[in-house]
Design a protein around this motif. Structure first.
Motif, short mmCIF file in Angstrom:
data_model
loop_
_atom_site.label_atom_id
_atom_site.label_comp_id
_atom_site.label_asym_id
_atom_site.label_seq_id
_atom_site.Cartn_x
_atom_site.Cartn_y
_atom_site.Cartn_z
N ASN A 114 -3.76 -0.06 -3.04
CA ASN A 114 -3.43 -1.31 -2.35
C ASN A 114 -3.46 -2.51 -3.30
O ASN A 114 -4.28 -2.55 -4.23
CB ASN A 114 -4.44 -1.57 -1.22
CG ASN A 114 -4.24 -0.64 -0.06
OD1 ASN A 114 -4.97 0.35 0.11
ND2 ASN A 114 -3.23 -0.88 0.74
N ARG A 140 2.58 7.41 3.42
CA ARG A 140 3.79 6.66 3.09
C ARG A 140 3.88 6.40 1.60
O ARG A 140 2.85 6.25 0.94
CB ARG A 140 3.86 5.35 3.88
CG ARG A 140 2.89 4.26 3.54
CD ARG A 140 1.56 4.32 4.28
NE ARG A 140 1.62 4.47 5.72
CZ ARG A 140 1.71 3.46 6.55
NH1 ARG A 140 1.70 2.24 6.10
NH2 ARG A 140 1.74 3.68 7.83
N THR A 173 -8.15 3.01 -2.50
CA THR A 173 -8.98 2.93 -1.28
C THR A 173 -8.86 4.21 -0.47
O THR A 173 -7.78 4.82 -0.43
CB THR A 173 -8.53 1.76 -0.39
OG1 THR A 173 -7.17 1.98 -0.02
CG2 THR A 173 -8.64 0.44 -1.11
N GLY A 225 0.83 -1.20 0.00
CA GLY A 225 0.00 0.00 0.00
C GLY A 225 0.86 1.23 0.00
O GLY A 225 2.07 1.17 0.24
N1 LIG Z 1 -6.74 2.66 2.61
C1 LIG Z 1 -5.68 2.36 3.35
N2 LIG Z 1 -5.61 2.84 4.58
C2 LIG Z 1 -4.57 2.53 5.36
C3 LIG Z 1 -3.54 1.73 4.88
C4 LIG Z 1 -3.62 1.25 3.55
O1 LIG Z 1 -2.71 0.54 3.05
N3 LIG Z 1 -4.71 1.58 2.83
N4 LIG Z 1 -2.50 1.41 5.69
C5 LIG Z 1 -2.48 1.80 6.94
C6 LIG Z 1 -1.39 1.33 7.85
O2 LIG Z 1 -0.68 0.34 7.34
C7 LIG Z 1 -3.47 2.68 7.52
N5 LIG Z 1 -4.51 2.98 6.63
#
Ligand SMILES: Nc1nc2c(c(=O)[nH]1)N=C(CO)CN2
Ligand SMILES: Nc1ncnc2c1ncn2[C@@H]1O[C@H](COP(=O)(O)OP(=O)(O)OP(=O)(O)O)[C@@H](O)[C@H]1O
Length: 877
Positions: free
Chosen positions: A243, A279, A227, A193
């Motif tokens: 993602n 990130r 997302t 992600g």
């Molecule tokens: N939509 C989405 N939200 C997140 C993601 C993510 O990969 N996609 N990762 C997170 C912490 O790892 C916190 N929130």
């Protein structure tokens, strides 16, 4: 994607240096052995075959040796960093790994090696396993049997920037006797992600890096889902994430795999500032087969994966049958996620050319009313804000383009859907049932009320029919020119669906009640898991996916056309019943009956369609059969209609009105229940989000505690080293002090054993008449060693020697003129006659003279010709 980098290695480079914590290590050089791996783009060099286009290992060797032989450093870490700095100054070096071995490190215990490895810059993949080459008599010796361990070997995880602080995984030393066992292979699921930068490009690079890593095999990569960011309560809004999920297998250990994923994150610019912060990339290990890991750095299965639609949805798309060990089927898990509504866009085949996907998605989303920013809070915002017409979607007027139907979000839909019970009718039924101009008011009213009645979950019949086959989602009928469920069947996660809903046999298995059971890709990657390959075309940057929601999903049943009589339901039942025997009551609110001849006669313009409450019809079901009324589609004489037609019409009106009221009351009740249910669901989601947040907070606290403990251990270790150094310094000082003290003691002892110095007096003895200077008239006045004036030699010559008892002292008369050559004759013999009997005479060669420390008196001729006579005081022998 960046150019592929090759790795140039130089191993076992040895040079001597004065590096170490201890003082003595700075005094004498000791050997250091250096291994270097350089990540270099060799494309130019390969085509030009010119050393100028690559990095010369000869230069590297010189540079490294210069550093090792250079100024002292305390730590081999510092040395490794200095070497890295020097080598990275060459712009061709994109990344490097430097290992500094210190084979003669001052350790009391026996050891084979002490080393530090640092990685800097862009170092994708891992270093190829390198075998030692032994040259014997100018020829390369055959390979040793034993596998190599250590640098780049299969059992040593490379040091990675993000893991510098964590203790290295000890490599199991393999001996020649250890048989090389094939390590066990584990399937793994990784979740990728990110939401900073051009994320599809970054994630594609990550996939590419993973593919390059030996002992990792990638089996499948999911479509890429956009997302909404899932945030911790109170967290500032963030851009949407992209993602994806990767399925693969590896013989690496979980920690080795984590090392690699962390290395890829670092190489792709991952920075950690804030928990769940924005990130560029995040790679989580979701599961590794049945492995369970739980320690300070790794938890497998991932402790939060089961709560995350952004992990489960892409995973489900490539492995519908998957389970998360300890949590169950991902299909079920997904249906319970709080961020299910947050899937905004999906792209298949994204690895081909990830550039442009994000921009394209941005414009699609903008056209649909979304922003890239998601709303804060753990509870995801409703996501559906579909473009109302096809023309609003850029490029969508082109029929060749694949359709983007955003996932149908459940259970709350932000805007009321234009779906009513009437939508459940098939178009021809609807046309024939629709009230005409001038039709009776009641029918208009009923029709309008149906038109305003949203489809309710309770309306779903228990038996599947062709009408309620999965995928016949009315929403899709609103955009008939695009790919719809009819064109493109939804794929049920558990049960493969027939090609078209209408061809489904009536005995099709009921759809499992899973809210997301049929979020399915319309276009699939070639993959191992069975996945549907419907007809959507493949064009542009990746293929947008159509998402269709199964009607078996109670949460989506808002959108499922049920509960409205149609050709295929109540009337059909009725006709069949009439033809075959007594009418069979159906669990529907109305039956289509009650056409009265009188009314027809009086109102010829009226359509002979009515809806009567079922209980009325049921009042005399046998009568229907008994009176032989056949439902012919238009005219049915209801058995219970009393004699007067006018009365009957009025009664019908009244019943219909009563029924309407009942329906309205029922609807109000249903609305109330629905509101309650939604409130409960909202609370449940809040509770789950709160729970997750709490879990997250605890995990974070635990992580912080462990980090603190680690830092404290490091501080303690540094302090211990410092104390040790201090102790060594103190010990060195003590030894030195002892040495000096011993010297002093020895000197003191010597002093103590030495006889006290005699008090000395001096006297000049007269020179003999025939002495070499006897004739000198101009002799200067003589002075004794005590400064006394003894007058001229002539005067002194007349003076007698004091009456010393020379016999008690060891007196030697020395004539040093023997060296000066002035007089070869020993003076002693000359003086001897004047000395008391027994006085020792003769040259003294073994003792220095005139030191005051002699045992013997020394008498010398002087420049004045006088001979000082030095004698021990007789009182201090
Ligand atoms: N939509 C989405 N939200 C997140 C993601 C993510 O990969 N996609 N990762 C997170 C912490 O790892 C916190 N929130
Ligand atoms: N299964 C796992 N996969 C990846 N990292 C893990 C796993 N279990 C524990 N960790 C540890 O979590 C640390 C922090 O990870 P990171 O900062 O990526 O968290 P995050 O992605 O923001 O949050 P989340 O883990 O909730 O997705 C990593 O350094 C790693 O040591």
């Amino acid at each position: 994607m960046s150019a592929k980098l090759d790795i140039i290695t130089l191993r076992g480079l040895t040079a001597e240096g004065i590096h170490g914590v201890f003082e003595f290590e700075h005094a004498a050089p000791q050997p250091f052995v250096i291994d270097i791996a350089l990540w270099v783009d060799t494309t130019d060099a390969i085509s030009s075959d010119d050393i100028a286009d690559t990095v010369s290992y000869a230069d590297v060797a010189n540079d490294v040796v210069a550093v090792v032989e250079g100024p002292p450093a305390h730590l081999i870490e510092t040395l490794a960093q200095r070497i890295s700095d020097v080598l990275l100054a060459n712009p061709r070096v994109e990344g490097l790994e430097v290992t500094v071995h210190k084979p003669q490190a001052p350790l009391e215990q026996e050891f084979t090696d002490v080393a530090v490895t640092v990685r800097r810059g862009n170092t994708p993949g891992t270093i190829a396993r390198i075998r030692d080459i032994t040259v014997v008599d100018g020829k390369v010796a055959p390979e040793a049997d034993e596998p190599l361990v250590g640098f780049g070997g299969p059992d040593e995880a490379p040091a990675l920037p993000s893991l510098v602080e964590s203790p290295p995984t000890p490599a199991a030393p393999l001996t020649p006797q250890t048989p090389l066992q094939e390590p066990q292979s584990h399937p793994f699921v990784l979740a990728l992600g990110g939401n900073v930068g051009d994320v599809p490009v970054t994630l594609a690079a990550a996939v590419s890096h993973l593919i390059d890593i030996p002992r990792i095999h990638i089996h499948d990569v999911s479509p890429l889902l956009r997302t909404h960011a899932v945030l911790a309560p109170g967290q500032a809004p963030q851009d949407d994430h992209w993602n994806a999920v990767i399925l693969g297998s590896t013989t690496l250990t979980p920690h080795e795999l984590l090392n690699h994923t962390a290395g890829i994150e670092a190489a792709l610019g991952r920075e950690r500032h804030e928990h769940w912060g924005p990130r560029s990339i995040d790679i989580d290990i979701i599961s590794m087969g049945d492995l369970h890991v739980s320690d300070a750095t790794l938890t497998i299965p991932h402790p939060r994966a089961h709560l995350r639609a952004f992990v489960l949805a892409p995973w489900l798309l490539i492995d519908p049958e998957a389970t998360l060990p300890g949590f169950g089927s991902i299909d079920d898990l997904l249906s319970r996620t709080a961020d299910l509504n947050g899937i905004v866009d999906a792209v298949d085949d994204w690895l081909e050319s990830p550039e442009g996907i994000q921009a394209e998605s941005d414009s699609l989303v903008a056209a649909g009313g979304h922003t890239r920013e998601s709303s804060p809070g753990a509870e995801p915002q409703p996501v559906l804000n579909e473009p109302s017409t096809l023309a609003e979607i850029p490029g969508m007027s082109d029929p060749a383009r694949p359709l983007v139907i955003p996932p149908i979000a459940v259970p709350e839909i932000a805007q009321p859907l234009a779906l009513s019970r009437l939508d459940r009718l098939d178009p021809s039924s609807k046309a024939s049932l629709q009230p005409d101009q001038g039709a009776d008011l009641l029918w208009h009213k009923v029709w309008n009320s149906w038109a305003q009645t949203p489809i309710e979950p309770e309306d779903i019949p228990q038996q599947p029919t062709a009408e309620n086959e999965p995928g016949n989602v009315t929403r899709q009928r609103e955009t008939p020119s695009v790919t719809t469920a009819q064109d493109q069947p939804p794929v049920q996660a558990h049960a493969p669906r027939p090609a078209t809903p209408s061809s489904a046999p009536p005995s099709s298995p009921p759809v499992p009640a899973s809210p997301i059971a049929a979020v399915s890709p319309a276009v699939s990657l070639p993959r191992q898991a069975p996945t549907p390959t419907p007809a959507a075309s493949a064009q542009g940057n990746g293929h947008r996916l159509d998402f269709v929601v199964s009607p078996g999903n109670p949460a989506t049943s808002h959108e499922t056309r049920q509960g409205v009589p149609s050709r295929t339901e109540a009337p059909h039942t009725e006709v069949a019943s009439a033809a075959e025997g007594p009418a069979v009551a159906q669990p529907l609110p109305f039956q289509q009956v009650l056409v009265d001849d009188a009314v027809l006669e009086e109102n010829p313009g009226h359509r002979p369609m009515r809806w009567a409450p079922l209980q009325h019809f049921d009042a005399d079901p046998s009568g229907a059969a008994g009176s032989g009324h056949a439902f012919s589609g238009r005219t049915v004489n209801h058995p219970s209609v009393p004699g007067s037609r006018a009365e009957s019409a009025v009664a019908d009106e009244a019943r219909a009105r009563a029924e309407l009221e009942r329906i309205e009351a029922q609807r109000a009740e249903e609305a109330r229940r629905r509101a309650l249910r939604q409130e409960e669901e909202r609370r449940e989601r809040e509770r789950l989000a709160q729970e997750e947040f709490e879990r997250e907070r605890r995990a974070q606290e635990q992580y912080q505690r462990e980090r603190l403990a680690r830092e404290q251990r490091e501080i303690a270790a540094r302090e211990a080293t410092r104390l040790q150094e201090e102790a060594v310094r103190a010990e060195t000082a003590r030894i030195e002090a002892e040495r000096i003290a011993a010297q002093a003691r020895a000197a003191a002892e010597r002093e103590a054993t030495r006889r006290p110095l005699p008090k000395r007096t001096a006297q000049y003895a007269p020179l003999p008449e025939d002495g070499p200077r006897a004739s000198s008239e101009n002799l200067t006045r003589g002075h004794g060693v005590d400064g006394a004036d003894y007058g001229s030699a002539a005067e002194m010559g007349e003076r007698p020697l004091p009456q010393w008892d020379f016999s008690s002292a060891k007196v030697t008369i020395v004539d040093d003129s023997s060296e000066g050559g002035r007089n070869a004759t020993p003076r002693a013999s000359l003086l001897a006659p004047d000395l008391p009997e027994g006085t020792l005479t003769g040259a003294v060669t073994d003792l220095p003279s005139a030191t005051g420390m002699l045992d013997r008196v020394t008498m010398r001729p002087t420049a004045t010709g006088m001979i000082p006579v030095v004698k021990r005081d007789t009182q201090h022998p």
